[in-house]
Motif scaffolding. Sequence first.
Motif, PDB file in Angstrom:
ATOM      1  N   TRP A 184       0.841  -1.197   0.000  1.00 34.35           N
ATOM      2  CA  TRP A 184       0.000   0.000   0.000  1.00 34.35           C
ATOM      3  C   TRP A 184       0.877   1.249   0.000  1.00 34.35           C
ATOM      4  O   TRP A 184       0.606   2.214  -0.713  1.00 34.35           O
ATOM      5  CB  TRP A 184      -0.903  -0.030   1.234  1.00 34.35           C
ATOM      6  CG  TRP A 184      -1.933   1.052   1.303  1.00 34.35           C
ATOM      7  CD1 TRP A 184      -3.208   1.004   0.828  1.00 34.35           C
ATOM      8  CD2 TRP A 184      -1.769   2.367   1.868  1.00 34.35           C
ATOM      9  NE1 TRP A 184      -3.862   2.191   1.080  1.00 34.35           N
ATOM     10  CE2 TRP A 184      -2.991   3.040   1.715  1.00 34.35           C
ATOM     11  CE3 TRP A 184      -0.712   3.019   2.501  1.00 34.35           C
ATOM     12  CZ2 TRP A 184      -3.189   4.343   2.165  1.00 34.35           C
ATOM     13  CZ3 TRP A 184      -0.898   4.322   2.938  1.00 34.35           C
ATOM     14  CH2 TRP A 184      -2.126   4.970   2.774  1.00 34.35           C
ATOM     15  N   CYS A 185       1.945   1.237   0.807  1.00 37.19           N
ATOM     16  CA  CYS A 185       2.848   2.392   0.878  1.00 37.19           C
ATOM     17  C   CYS A 185       3.564   2.620  -0.459  1.00 37.19           C
ATOM     18  O   CYS A 185       3.748   3.768  -0.879  1.00 37.19           O
ATOM     19  CB  CYS A 185       3.868   2.188   1.995  1.00 37.19           C
ATOM     20  SG  CYS A 185       3.178   2.295   3.664  1.00 37.19           S
ATOM     21  N   LEU A 186       3.976   1.549  -1.109  1.00 40.55           N
ATOM     22  CA  LEU A 186       4.601   1.681  -2.428  1.00 40.55           C
ATOM     23  C   LEU A 186       3.621   2.326  -3.402  1.00 40.55           C
ATOM     24  O   LEU A 186       3.982   3.230  -4.167  1.00 40.55           O
ATOM     25  CB  LEU A 186       5.039   0.317  -2.950  1.00 40.55           C
ATOM     26  CG  LEU A 186       6.288  -0.305  -2.326  1.00 40.55           C
ATOM     27  CD1 LEU A 186       6.454  -1.742  -2.811  1.00 40.55           C
ATOM     28  CD2 LEU A 186       7.534   0.508  -2.672  1.00 40.55           C
ATOM     29  N   SER A 187       2.393   1.848  -3.377  1.00 36.94           N
ATOM     30  CA  SER A 187       1.367   2.381  -4.274  1.00 36.94           C
ATOM     31  C   SER A 187       1.103   3.852  -4.013  1.00 36.94           C
ATOM     32  O   SER A 187       0.964   4.645  -4.953  1.00 36.94           O
ATOM     33  CB  SER A 187       0.077   1.574  -4.093  1.00 36.94           C
ATOM     34  OG  SER A 187      -1.017   2.210  -4.706  1.00 36.94           O
ATOM     35  N   ARG A 188       1.048   4.234  -2.744  1.00 36.74           N
ATOM     36  CA  ARG A 188       0.707   5.617  -2.386  1.00 36.74           C
ATOM     37  C   ARG A 188       1.924   6.527  -2.286  1.00 36.74           C
ATOM     38  O   ARG A 188       1.785   7.708  -1.972  1.00 36.74           O
ATOM     39  CB  ARG A 188      -0.042   5.625  -1.044  1.00 36.74           C
ATOM     40  CG  ARG A 188      -1.226   4.657  -0.964  1.00 36.74           C
ATOM     41  CD  ARG A 188      -2.335   4.990  -1.926  1.00 36.74           C
ATOM     42  NE  ARG A 188      -3.368   3.961  -1.960  1.00 36.74           N
ATOM     43  CZ  ARG A 188      -4.650   4.163  -1.697  1.00 36.74           C
ATOM     44  NH1 ARG A 188      -5.082   5.368  -1.371  1.00 36.74           N
ATOM     45  NH2 ARG A 188      -5.518   3.169  -1.785  1.00 36.74           N
ATOM     46  N   GLU A 189       3.109   5.947  -2.500  1.00 32.51           N
ATOM     47  CA  GLU A 189       4.366   6.712  -2.470  1.00 32.51           C
ATOM     48  C   GLU A 189       4.581   7.410  -1.134  1.00 32.51           C
ATOM     49  O   GLU A 189       4.890   8.598  -1.072  1.00 32.51           O
ATOM     50  CB  GLU A 189       4.422   7.703  -3.628  1.00 32.51           C
ATOM     51  CG  GLU A 189       4.407   7.029  -4.991  1.00 32.51           C
ATOM     52  CD  GLU A 189       4.612   7.982  -6.146  1.00 32.51           C
ATOM     53  OE1 GLU A 189       5.764   8.161  -6.567  1.00 32.51           O
ATOM     54  OE2 GLU A 189       3.607   8.567  -6.611  1.00 32.51           O
ATOM     55  N   VAL A 190       4.400   6.654  -0.056  1.00 34.81           N
ATOM     56  CA  VAL A 190       4.713   7.139   1.284  1.00 34.81           C
ATOM     57  C   VAL A 190       5.725   6.183   1.911  1.00 34.81           C
ATOM     58  O   VAL A 190       5.957   5.077   1.413  1.00 34.81           O
ATOM     59  CB  VAL A 190       3.450   7.256   2.162  1.00 34.81           C
ATOM     60  CG1 VAL A 190       2.479   8.263   1.565  1.00 34.81           C
ATOM     61  CG2 VAL A 190       2.771   5.898   2.354  1.00 34.81           C
ATOM     62  N   SER A 191       6.330   6.604   3.008  1.00 35.13           N
ATOM     63  CA  SER A 191       7.362   5.802   3.653  1.00 35.13           C
ATOM     64  C   SER A 191       6.790   4.499   4.204  1.00 35.13           C
ATOM     65  O   SER A 191       5.631   4.433   4.606  1.00 35.13           O
ATOM     66  CB  SER A 191       8.011   6.589   4.799  1.00 35.13           C
ATOM     67  OG  SER A 191       8.672   7.738   4.303  1.00 35.13           O
ATOM     68  N   PHE A 192       7.632   3.469   4.228  1.00 35.31           N
ATOM     69  CA  PHE A 192       7.233   2.161   4.731  1.00 35.31           C
ATOM     70  C   PHE A 192       6.755   2.252   6.179  1.00 35.31           C
ATOM     71  O   PHE A 192       7.162   3.145   6.932  1.00 35.31           O
ATOM     72  CB  PHE A 192       8.399   1.184   4.651  1.00 35.31           C
ATOM     73  CG  PHE A 192       8.473   0.445   3.331  1.00 35.31           C
ATOM     74  CD1 PHE A 192       7.511   0.594   2.349  1.00 35.31           C
ATOM     75  CD2 PHE A 192       9.528  -0.433   3.092  1.00 35.31           C
ATOM     76  CE1 PHE A 192       7.583  -0.091   1.152  1.00 35.31           C
ATOM     77  CE2 PHE A 192       9.618  -1.126   1.896  1.00 35.31           C
ATOM     78  CZ  PHE A 192       8.633  -0.966   0.928  1.00 35.31           C
ATOM     79  N   PRO A 193       5.916   1.315   6.600  1.00 32.32           N
ATOM     80  CA  PRO A 193       5.450   1.300   7.991  1.00 32.32           C
ATOM     81  C   PRO A 193       6.584   1.053   8.969  1.00 32.32           C
ATOM     82  O   PRO A 193       7.575   0.396   8.643  1.00 32.32           O
ATOM     83  CB  PRO A 193       4.446   0.134   8.012  1.00 32.32           C
ATOM     84  CG  PRO A 193       4.827  -0.728   6.846  1.00 32.32           C
ATOM     85  CD  PRO A 193       5.366   0.201   5.814  1.00 32.32           C
ATOM     86  N   VAL A 194       6.419   1.590  10.164  1.00 29.87           N
ATOM     87  CA  VAL A 194       7.337   1.306  11.269  1.00 29.87           C
ATOM     88  C   VAL A 194       6.561   0.575  12.349  1.00 29.87           C
ATOM     89  O   VAL A 194       5.335   0.721  12.463  1.00 29.87           O
ATOM     90  CB  VAL A 194       7.978   2.591  11.828  1.00 29.87           C
ATOM     91  CG1 VAL A 194       8.832   3.261  10.770  1.00 29.87           C
ATOM     92  CG2 VAL A 194       6.909   3.566  12.332  1.00 29.87           C
ATOM     93  N   GLN A 195       7.261  -0.210  13.118  1.00 31.95           N
ATOM     94  CA  GLN A 195       6.609  -0.967  14.189  1.00 31.95           C
ATOM     95  C   GLN A 195       6.045  -0.019  15.232  1.00 31.95           C
ATOM     96  O   GLN A 195       6.698   0.944  15.630  1.00 31.95           O
ATOM     97  CB  GLN A 195       7.615  -1.898  14.848  1.00 31.95           C
ATOM     98  CG  GLN A 195       7.002  -2.965  15.737  1.00 31.95           C
ATOM     99  CD  GLN A 195       6.487  -4.154  14.962  1.00 31.95           C
ATOM    100  OE1 GLN A 195       7.066  -4.528  13.957  1.00 31.95           O
ATOM    101  NE2 GLN A 195       5.406  -4.747  15.423  1.00 31.95           N
ATOM    102  N   TYR A 196       4.806  -0.262  15.634  1.00 34.91           N
ATOM    103  CA  TYR A 196       4.213   0.451  16.765  1.00 34.91           C
ATOM    104  C   TYR A 196       3.607  -0.604  17.680  1.00 34.91           C
ATOM    105  O   TYR A 196       2.537  -1.147  17.388  1.00 34.91           O
ATOM    106  CB  TYR A 196       3.137   1.447  16.310  1.00 34.91           C
ATOM    107  CG  TYR A 196       2.463   2.123  17.482  1.00 34.91           C
ATOM    108  CD1 TYR A 196       3.035   3.234  18.078  1.00 34.91           C
ATOM    109  CD2 TYR A 196       1.282   1.600  18.026  1.00 34.91           C
ATOM    110  CE1 TYR A 196       2.438   3.831  19.188  1.00 34.91           C
ATOM    111  CE2 TYR A 196       0.686   2.187  19.133  1.00 34.91           C
ATOM    112  CZ  TYR A 196       1.274   3.296  19.704  1.00 34.91           C
ATOM    113  OH  TYR A 196       0.693   3.880  20.803  1.00 34.91           O
ATOM    114  N   LYS A 197       4.318  -0.936  18.757  1.00 37.34           N
ATOM    115  CA  LYS A 197       3.895  -1.999  19.658  1.00 37.34           C
ATOM    116  C   LYS A 197       3.609  -3.258  18.844  1.00 37.34           C
ATOM    117  O   LYS A 197       4.464  -3.725  18.106  1.00 37.34           O
ATOM    118  CB  LYS A 197       2.714  -1.538  20.509  1.00 37.34           C
ATOM    119  CG  LYS A 197       3.070  -0.360  21.422  1.00 37.34           C
ATOM    120  CD  LYS A 197       1.932   0.017  22.344  1.00 37.34           C
ATOM    121  CE  LYS A 197       2.337   1.150  23.288  1.00 37.34           C
ATOM    122  NZ  LYS A 197       1.248   1.543  24.205  1.00 37.34           N
ATOM    123  N   SER A 198       2.385  -3.807  18.909  1.00 38.64           N
ATOM    124  CA  SER A 198       2.088  -5.030  18.165  1.00 38.64           C
ATOM    125  C   SER A 198       1.533  -4.747  16.769  1.00 38.64           C
ATOM    126  O   SER A 198       1.141  -5.671  16.051  1.00 38.64           O
ATOM    127  CB  SER A 198       1.075  -5.884  18.939  1.00 38.64           C
ATOM    128  OG  SER A 198      -0.129  -5.157  19.132  1.00 38.64           O
TER     129      SER A 198
END
Length: 213
Positions: free
Chosen positions: A15-29
């Motif tokens: 989804w991030c690649l498609s929307r051209e935003v930075s990859f997700p980062v871990q937030y707790k679980s």
Amino acid sequence: MKDKVSIVENWLKGWCLSREVSFPVQYKSGFRVIVGDEKQKERFVFPELNEDFFQLAHSIDESWIYLKVSTAPEEFIEKISERWVLQPQGYMMTCFHPMHFREVSLAKGYHLEFSEYNTTFVVRIVTESGGQASIGCVSLIDNLAVYDRIVTEKDHQRKGLATFLLKELENIALSKGFTNNLLVATEEGKLLYETLGWKVYCLHTSIVIPSQS
């Protein structure tokens, strides 16, 4: 195949690649994505409903931050503040084999346009005058083909354009060696994907605090 956390994470990366935003980062679980849109500042995605989700829901009072979780809304909606508004139900779907297409051809008066960026490939179906009738993309990440933004404009529906579009996107994925397909569907889209051999993997439920203005 993979565990649920990995499936959800890789879908989110696509989804991030498609929307051209930075990859997700871990937030707790779960995972956090800075989206930066006016009506979607951030999104937090949780593969499982747990205390991390509830703590975050109780701590946020800012508008346009989405919380997403792979469970039914009745599991949590009455346990959080009424300021959170439930969004239309989504469905994470998988298809770990070639899709089941009948013989499909592009309706008369339309042609295809192709483009790509990152590892995302875009197919557009356009009219003879150049207007967009349908669009969709597939992002290739790890060993998954993540489909996104599959849209057919209202005036061009019921002509088989979405099915033809998906076939073209799958052809691209197959040509790159990707056979495991993943997407999040709307209620309406789910019906189409099921006819093509997709199956619901889990629910994808979203809530947000809308702006008061």
